[in-house]
Design an enzyme around this catalytic site. Structure first.
Site, mmCIF file in Angstrom:
data_model
loop_
_atom_site.group_PDB
_atom_site.id
_atom_site.type_symbol
_atom_site.label_atom_id
_atom_site.label_comp_id
_atom_site.label_asym_id
_atom_site.label_seq_id
_atom_site.Cartn_x
_atom_site.Cartn_y
_atom_site.Cartn_z
ATOM 1 N N HIS A 1 77.347 63.005 35.024
ATOM 2 C CA HIS A 1 78.127 64.081 34.802
ATOM 3 C C HIS A 1 78.732 63.763 33.191
ATOM 4 O O HIS A 1 79.831 62.906 33.110
ATOM 5 C CB HIS A 1 79.301 64.302 35.898
ATOM 6 C CG HIS A 1 80.334 65.415 35.382
ATOM 7 N ND1 HIS A 1 79.732 66.730 35.572
ATOM 8 C CD2 HIS A 1 81.487 65.488 34.746
ATOM 9 C CE1 HIS A 1 80.879 67.362 35.208
ATOM 10 N NE2 HIS A 1 81.758 66.961 34.900
ATOM 11 N N HIS B 1 83.937 68.425 30.830
ATOM 12 C CA HIS B 1 82.847 67.681 30.743
ATOM 13 C C HIS B 1 83.163 66.535 29.660
ATOM 14 O O HIS B 1 82.446 66.400 28.606
ATOM 15 C CB HIS B 1 81.787 68.567 30.390
ATOM 16 C CG HIS B 1 80.767 69.041 31.317
ATOM 17 N ND1 HIS B 1 81.213 70.033 32.298
ATOM 18 C CD2 HIS B 1 79.670 68.538 31.802
ATOM 19 C CE1 HIS B 1 80.410 70.281 32.936
ATOM 20 N NE2 HIS B 1 79.239 69.379 33.032
ATOM 21 N N GLU C 1 73.420 65.311 30.123
ATOM 22 C CA GLU C 1 73.846 66.655 29.542
ATOM 23 C C GLU C 1 74.384 66.571 27.794
ATOM 24 O O GLU C 1 74.134 67.498 27.377
ATOM 25 C CB GLU C 1 75.153 66.933 30.292
ATOM 26 C CG GLU C 1 75.009 67.266 31.961
ATOM 27 C CD GLU C 1 76.147 67.784 32.613
ATOM 28 O OE1 GLU C 1 75.856 68.740 33.591
ATOM 29 O OE2 GLU C 1 76.958 67.084 32.427
ATOM 30 N N ASP D 1 77.699 73.516 32.194
ATOM 31 C CA ASP D 1 76.772 74.060 33.056
ATOM 32 C C ASP D 1 76.242 75.151 33.222
ATOM 33 O O ASP D 1 74.895 75.433 33.396
ATOM 34 C CB ASP D 1 77.618 73.816 34.374
ATOM 35 C CG ASP D 1 77.748 72.093 35.071
ATOM 36 O OD1 ASP D 1 77.538 71.172 34.102
ATOM 37 O OD2 ASP D 1 78.349 71.829 35.934
ATOM 38 N N GLU E 1 83.884 73.644 33.999
ATOM 39 C CA GLU E 1 84.337 72.242 34.614
ATOM 40 C C GLU E 1 84.575 71.229 33.198
ATOM 41 O O GLU E 1 83.648 71.353 32.557
ATOM 42 C CB GLU E 1 83.291 71.882 35.479
ATOM 43 C CG GLU E 1 83.481 70.415 36.047
ATOM 44 C CD GLU E 1 82.362 69.833 37.087
ATOM 45 O OE1 GLU E 1 81.048 70.532 36.459
ATOM 46 O OE2 GLU E 1 82.361 69.120 37.645
ATOM 47 N N GLU F 1 77.626 70.731 42.851
ATOM 48 C CA GLU F 1 78.418 71.187 43.942
ATOM 49 C C GLU F 1 78.172 72.501 44.417
ATOM 50 O O GLU F 1 78.450 72.808 45.446
ATOM 51 C CB GLU F 1 79.865 70.805 43.653
ATOM 52 C CG GLU F 1 80.478 69.587 43.364
ATOM 53 C CD GLU F 1 80.266 68.834 42.346
ATOM 54 O OE1 GLU F 1 79.473 69.459 41.319
ATOM 55 O OE2 GLU F 1 80.762 68.075 41.756
ATOM 56 N N HIS G 1 74.975 73.084 38.304
ATOM 57 C CA HIS G 1 76.038 72.299 38.996
ATOM 58 C C HIS G 1 76.007 71.907 40.502
ATOM 59 O O HIS G 1 75.863 72.593 40.986
ATOM 60 C CB HIS G 1 77.382 73.378 38.838
ATOM 61 C CG HIS G 1 78.570 72.901 39.348
ATOM 62 N ND1 HIS G 1 79.279 71.709 38.658
ATOM 63 C CD2 HIS G 1 79.326 73.215 40.217
ATOM 64 C CE1 HIS G 1 80.282 71.466 39.448
ATOM 65 N NE2 HIS G 1 80.718 72.324 40.376
#
Lengths: 281, 281, 281, 281, 281, 281
Positions: free
Chosen positions: C177, C36, C182, C45, C34, C122, C120
């Site tokens: 995010h 980032h 992160e 992730d 995904e 989701e 992650h």
């Protein structure tokens, strides 16, 4: 809280008492969201199946689970076809999975007697498959003793009743979509949901003895009414409602013979069979 | 027939006029059949989501489709867990397929603005997936212009409201299962479905920061109530209901900006926002 | 072969010894591929979840299974949305089936304690569903005693840590995010995978309290970074990494209390917790 | 960030530049987590497929997506069978769905040339099905021009190579599970992941010309090694690795002829084909 | 009724006697509906698999269930590809589900020894998966003792036979689609279904060592015949048929050793192995 | 090769000529493998549906695809129930997927007129669903003009015919399982597959107006025959066969009116409607 047969209105404590302790039958009404002509509401099938289940539950101390208000795709020869605006249907696999899931859950709660009461012809085989898959699980890993009845609330109507309702001959149950029977039941049970001024004058549909996909819309009256409904009356509706409820009650008594909780009248004093407003769903 | 925002109560002719011609938003409430303690009914989530959708629809000339009354499996940290008797849940794939099917059908009817109004936290991602699959289809083969909003009716609550309701501090939305918020809403909207005498005295649940399967039932009060509900009042419920409906209405107006049919108040004169009985489903 | 906690690096003989004989916990890291932002890699992730699982496994003598490097569809309000180039996602049913299959297999190997460590947001409910289906099987036909923990490695962060990291207030985990957290973790753990020169200057995203499909891309900064990451440092990363690993270790100890194999330190002498290069996947 | 062919190590900006702008091939390595005797790691198939893909990508300016590290169920006659502890497999439908999803996503990113590089025999037909379903979608609704290659990295080995490796005759590719070929490749590429002292002395397996389920474990050496691996050397591994990479490169050049980005050597100067550590996955 | 090995020709009483009481093996032939050049019928694979199963069943007192006449998608390198008109294939999941369902049913009838006899290469792994899922069920919930064999009727051909048939060298089984072997078998068994005048003169196909999707039709001769069939004779067919049947019979005897009912010849007197017409399916 | 209407007996070149060039209707017979009493074979439904399709195809220059010989689960009130030994059924989703796949393939071949001819009542809705899913695809992405007819070969029987066959009154089509109608058809068409000496003397079954799962086997005669078949004769069979074929032919002519290829008799000279042996499947 008011005493109720509707599961959604009970607390889980009350439901547990009724189903897990007393062994009450769980009735699952199934309908459809489907055109019923200009004079009946889209929700007719679920409304009627729920009301029949409610009346039977009042007599048998059963519990009525929330109805499945979306059903399988309307077919031209029995419901006008799925091309109508407003007719809102599930794929067969979705309906089957829903029934499979729900029976698994009711059985987990302790229910061993479950009755699926259908008000929409096209649902039948997908309900059967959902039940079969749940019973297959139960046979493999339990619970033991799970038993599921499935029927249409008007699976049969006595010839003498039909003769009274249709003095000039019965056009057949297939064409009885938004016709005399459903219109009469709604007039008796939920008269403010019927608009008799909108009943069309179309002659009965005369579809051929086969299906064609995509639907040949020339077979179907544009109103969606498959047989004339003008002669429907609340009195006919009362007659039918009584007979249908009697059929459901007797079927449940026959299919689930062993249980005291099913003895008719046991709670009749505290649960008068008054008509209710149709559910909004 | 009475004027109504409920699709199941409309004839297909009326629905077509509203949705295909006038471009009305179709609101799909989603709930769950889930234990809500000894004082609230199993159907609380669907009942509240449907009522919020109804009120928003009255203000925006929308149409409320029959609610999905069975939802995804209750989780211990947000709903007590799916081991409770009475909690009746669908597999994730079943819920996703249902939403996928229904959006396909509403879009076939001509709806281009669909709002999924959720009342059960655990449903969220399966609704998202059902919507995503339907949007993927629409992107591939149409219809063009389909747009779907998804929200919880209480997606946010203003800090000042929370401060008024919880003068001693808000335990967090996760634990608000059958707690002050839902109890207050039910007291305001459907008081005869609440039994305040049954509200337990348990302290709030204090689950750890992880999930364990099978559920560790020692985390959860045996009543299923995750935070104290004693201080709920109908007045708090009124405050919350107004704020939630306002949130839904403003969200729909923002998400679907282009349409005259959404202008608030356009039909308000003929559609007073009176409370209704909870649906049976 | 070098001693390792990574299952893919063990022979089956060694794995059998660790899991079937000694009862080691199997940790399954789950990530996503995904966007980032321009400064972090697509694999962030999975890289972080795997590293947290590795460190916990070193302390608890666990085994780390190959991570799931593809996750569920990024959502606008928590990951920018799935419309970004490079974000590569599975349908929900695919992720669920994968988890279901893997737990079945680990249980067949003899594992009774499995920990799904997610990186992650989701993914959460699809992991839950996969676990639930596997547990349902286990309840029906065994094995007895199977227990699965599921958590995000940063399920909670202590308020005092957040206060240190965000002296001007925490924007909230949803917006974290490719933000400070992160970025800092990657700076600490895999600094050659971060390009601080590319961190954008965008203000935090301010999405509305609902979702719209298809994604309204105007909500999301074109870089994909939902909250400013400029203040991230390796020191913050160290602080967070220690806290997250501690959280994972303590959660596993609490969830799987009975087993000697989990005693911290038992193999610590031979398994120094040195940082490793990120996996390529 | 270091220059890399691994998608998980790139930022989405870099990936977009490579794939959507320059038209790079996306290579998806697929392996399995499967017993490979006492001397090779469980992850051998994914490790080797990933390394072959990496080398081909270095030469062709391709991008290597994260490998699928879990594959289809090991079969007795080609991998010893799925009854081994440690062998961790997906159902066929899960693997198919994963490949279907990923190709859909890569195509959405703009990739039109995708190469699935398999290292596990039993995966083949489920990869085929996933690709076919994605191509069916593409044919129906786009994108136009999508083309997917599928091969095993050792789909063919030249007779002269086999003659050099097996002076006493080649036992056949089916039995080459944890045998000379895979052992030699691992010795050449990742020597610290091989324990030659553990290579068993079993004679080659001699399974009958049919399969039986449940697996008849008497057919399979208890170590899981289907043919003797003692004669494996790093030199043989070098020979094989070179030939396999050459095969992959030539296949991609032949299958995707039109694109400048595939011209070998274009970026070779900046991307030396140094060996990397095996991925942990 | 005539004595028969075909299940579809037996009454259920006779089937029960054979399978549930005597323990007969149930053989399930699987084919495909697939182009076989201009000289062989589309149904060749099912016709041959059924005939081989019939002959084996005559010798072993087995029962032949109706063949699966639709198989998995033809692949370019083994069957010409699925783009041909007339080639009619199932998705992999459909074939798997069919086999899963049928084994469940045969086991319910009492069959404990089931043999899946395949005549179409591409089916193999989907048959494997269907069998594996059925065996997984059986392991979990019974019946105990269920055992399923799977083979191609020509899984191996003896080198001396190949040498006789192909004096100039065997092109390989992969290319034997509508080539000498199948043509010869049909000439021997069902000569009126072969039109030798239509056998094309194309040289053998020479596909590359990878697959590409969509199919690159330039690899495949337009007739669909992958290797020359001109030299096929009925005599070669007789040789092959005898060897294949022998292989099937010996495989079943080896895989299902314990049963008297499998003793060859037990009913031979009353069941002469005369050739039959090909089934229409 | 002999001229044939059976697709499995044609080469792909001939099929292409018939279907893609001449526009022939493709007929797909569907049956079941289901107990039909002690006097009729398990394959009766597929045998009869195939023969009716064959005769209609002879008259209309159609092509008969291989029948589906396994159908949906027998129900007690229409086929005795699925608990019988020998009754071998598919799950509903499997049958639906099969039909969906096959229509997709026939349409790819160029067929625009497909007729599904059913011989097993319980199949109906799963056939409908498979057709609906295929038509949905066709509507979304083509081909344009695809039209699918679905019917039972005995969807209706004329009252005068019933009066001749049942002088004492018709027991109803539901109970006509292995009764007079099917027995007579088999006596006429495949007399060596009927054993009139085995026809039981049971009175007709009298099942209640609901279904119960698991099946209540006390409802069903142990022979599986739902109504007396003693009075069946080959002459009745001839009468019925002629009427059924006429019904199928007229239905196809009405449903597919536009095509010259359907003109009856066009190829009649070369395709005499002689009876064939039943297929083995």
């Amino acid at each position: 809280m008011r005493r109720t047969v509707f599961m959604s209105e009970m607390s889980w404590i009350e439901y547990r008492e009724r189903v897990a302790t007393e062994g009450a039958v769980v009735l699952l009404p199934v309908g459809a969201l489907e055109q019923h002509g200009p004079h009946l509401p889209l929700g007719t099938d679920a409304i009627l199946a729920t009301e029949m289940a409610r009346r039977a539950a009042e007599r048998l101390d059963g519990v009525v689970a929330p109805p499945l208000t979306y059903g399988y795709k309307s077919q031209p020869r029995t419901g006008g076809g799925n091309h109508f605006c407003g007719t809102t249907s599930l794929d067969g696999g979705t309906l089957t999975a829903t029934v499979h899931d729900l029976i698994r859950e009711f059985a987990r709660h302790g229910a061993r007697r479950i009755a699926v009461i259908d008000g929409h012809y096209e649902n039948q085989m997908f309900l059967t498959e959902g039940i079969d898959l749940a019973i297959r699980d139960a046979r493999a890993v339990g619970p033991a003793g799970l038993r599921v009845l499935k029927m249409r609330y008007c699976e049969t109507i006595r010839p003498e009743t039909l003769a009274r309702i249709f003095p000039h001959g019965f056009p057949g149950l297939d064409l009885e979509h938004a016709g005399v029977l459903e219109t009469a039941l709604m007039l008796h049970l939920f008269p403010d949901r019927v608009d008799m001024g909108q009943v069309p004058n179309d002659p009965p549909a005369a579809p051929p003895p086969y299906d064609v996909y995509p639907t040949d819309t020339s077979w179907i009256p544009p109103t969606g009414v498959l047989s004339p409904a003008k002669t429907a009356t609340a009195e006919i509706g009362r007659l039918l409602a009584d007979e249908c409820v009697e059929l459901v009650v007797r079927s449940l008594e026959a299919a689930f013979p062993s249980s005291g909780a099913l003895a008719p009248g046991r709670r009749a004093a505290s649960a008068p069979a008054v008509a209710t407003r149709p559910p909004h769903t």
